[in-house]
Design a protein around this motif. Sequence first.
Motif, PDB file in Angstrom:
ATOM      1  N   UNK A  61       9.960   7.377  -2.954  1.00  0.00           N
ATOM      2  CA  UNK A  61       8.550   7.294  -2.581  1.00  0.00           C
ATOM      3  C   UNK A  61       7.761   6.581  -3.668  1.00  0.00           C
ATOM      4  N   UNK A  62       6.758   5.815  -3.241  1.00  0.00           N
ATOM      5  CA  UNK A  62       5.916   5.077  -4.184  1.00  0.00           C
ATOM      6  C   UNK A  62       4.452   5.331  -3.826  1.00  0.00           C
ATOM      7  N   UNK A  63       3.623   5.364  -4.857  1.00  0.00           N
ATOM      8  CA  UNK A  63       2.193   5.587  -4.647  1.00  0.00           C
ATOM      9  C   UNK A  63       1.419   4.980  -5.806  1.00  0.00           C
ATOM     10  N   UNK A  64       0.253   4.442  -5.487  1.00  0.00           N
ATOM     11  CA  UNK A  64      -0.644   3.997  -6.540  1.00  0.00           C
ATOM     12  C   UNK A  64      -2.057   4.405  -6.185  1.00  0.00           C
ATOM     13  N   UNK A  65      -2.919   4.410  -7.160  1.00  0.00           N
ATOM     14  CA  UNK A  65      -4.301   4.838  -6.966  1.00  0.00           C
ATOM     15  C   UNK A  65      -5.006   3.947  -5.942  1.00  0.00           C
ATOM     16  N   UNK A  66      -5.830   4.522  -5.068  1.00  0.00           N
ATOM     17  CA  UNK A  66      -6.498   3.728  -4.023  1.00  0.00           C
ATOM     18  C   UNK A  66      -7.369   2.603  -4.557  1.00  0.00           C
ATOM     19  N   UNK A  67      -7.903   2.746  -5.786  1.00  0.00           N
ATOM     20  CA  UNK A  67      -8.798   1.703  -6.289  1.00  0.00           C
ATOM     21  C   UNK A  67      -8.088   0.368  -6.463  1.00  0.00           C
ATOM     22  N   UNK A  68      -6.757   0.383  -6.549  1.00  0.00           N
ATOM     23  CA  UNK A  68      -6.000  -0.859  -6.723  1.00  0.00           C
ATOM     24  C   UNK A  68      -6.118  -1.742  -5.480  1.00  0.00           C
ATOM     25  N   UNK A  69      -6.397  -1.134  -4.323  1.00  0.00           N
ATOM     26  CA  UNK A  69      -6.553  -1.929  -3.100  1.00  0.00           C
ATOM     27  C   UNK A  69      -7.724  -2.901  -3.190  1.00  0.00           C
ATOM     28  N   UNK A  70      -8.645  -2.655  -4.104  1.00  0.00           N
ATOM     29  CA  UNK A  70      -9.791  -3.564  -4.260  1.00  0.00           C
ATOM     30  C   UNK A  70      -9.349  -4.962  -4.650  1.00  0.00           C
ATOM     31  N   UNK A  71      -8.176  -5.069  -5.300  1.00  0.00           N
ATOM     32  CA  UNK A  71      -7.693  -6.382  -5.726  1.00  0.00           C
ATOM     33  C   UNK A  71      -7.246  -7.248  -4.551  1.00  0.00           C
ATOM     34  N   UNK A  89       3.049  -2.769 -11.137  1.00  0.00           N
ATOM     35  CA  UNK A  89       3.000  -2.293 -12.517  1.00  0.00           C
ATOM     36  C   UNK A  89       2.512  -0.848 -12.621  1.00  0.00           C
ATOM     37  N   UNK A  90       1.556  -0.475 -11.772  1.00  0.00           N
ATOM     38  CA  UNK A  90       0.917   0.828 -11.909  1.00  0.00           C
ATOM     39  C   UNK A  90       1.397   1.870 -10.906  1.00  0.00           C
ATOM     40  N   UNK A  91       2.249   1.501  -9.999  1.00  0.00           N
ATOM     41  CA  UNK A  91       2.685   2.473  -8.998  1.00  0.00           C
ATOM     42  C   UNK A  91       3.544   3.560  -9.641  1.00  0.00           C
ATOM     43  N   UNK A  92       3.520   4.740  -9.027  1.00  0.00           N
ATOM     44  CA  UNK A  92       4.331   5.865  -9.480  1.00  0.00           C
ATOM     45  C   UNK A  92       5.443   6.101  -8.465  1.00  0.00           C
ATOM     46  N   UNK A  93       6.583   6.539  -8.976  1.00  0.00           N
ATOM     47  CA  UNK A  93       7.775   6.672  -8.133  1.00  0.00           C
ATOM     48  C   UNK A  93       8.284   8.102  -8.152  1.00  0.00           C
TER      49      UNK A  93
END
Length: 267
Positions: A142-152, A166-170
């Motif tokens: 499973x992978x997840x990253x903070x929602x604010x990254x979608x702004x990019x 780079x910032x996703x968590x596994x």
Amino acid sequence: MEWYYAEGTKQLGPVSNDEFQNLVRSGIIKPATLVWKPGMERWQPLRELAIPGAASADGADTVVCAECRGTFRRDDAIFLNQMWICAACKPVVIQKLREGVRDIGQRIWRDRKTLVMAHEAVLPDKCIKCNAPAAFRLKRNLYWHSPWIYLFIFCYCWPYLIIALLLRKRARIEICLCEQHRQQRSNGIGLAWLLAFCGLVSFVIAPIVDGTAGAIAFFASLLFVAAGLVVGALRGNVVNATRIDKEHIWLSGASPDFLDNFPDWTG
């Protein structure tokens, strides 16, 4: 069951379970003491384990509940089946003991419609979609990253992809499925691949066919591929990570009946 514990740079043990509990109660084995027993992947501080009689880090007359991992006064907990259990978890633990559940203290909770689990926790042998006895274990990354990254995404796609990688968590987990839901998942994945194949065929045919038919074939290829991706995401992903941190994983997709196996998340 035999336990080992560390004292400075020395490894001591093995000691029996009863001897280990006495060492914990007497304070010889402290919350920060590294302990290990066969079946554990690594040595861990006592405070991270659901050990009967384990005191809190502040040294007060408290115990750690084996089920919810909360710290409670000894007078507000009961010693049940060689474990300290808080009053709130007592009904859940008694029901588990009646059902023959062995993995009490497994560090799994429910947070409304979300399943919360520690990284090292092992889900019980019940279907996560219906709570029926499981016939199949599925390993998932499973992978997840903070929602604010979608702004990019609004900048350009490439910056988003790079930052997300780079910032996703596994997290790696094993989920259980009954035969019915295992077959439904397999059928969904098969349908996704069939739609993707139809999209590929349509894409190959599009340049060959002239006029309107070629345009229709091209747009049909896009629709087939999009439909395949949607079906694959919906039917192939049994659960989805809604958050991952260093200690816990939050999962959506578990059935209410399955969530009822676990105590409420206290944060």
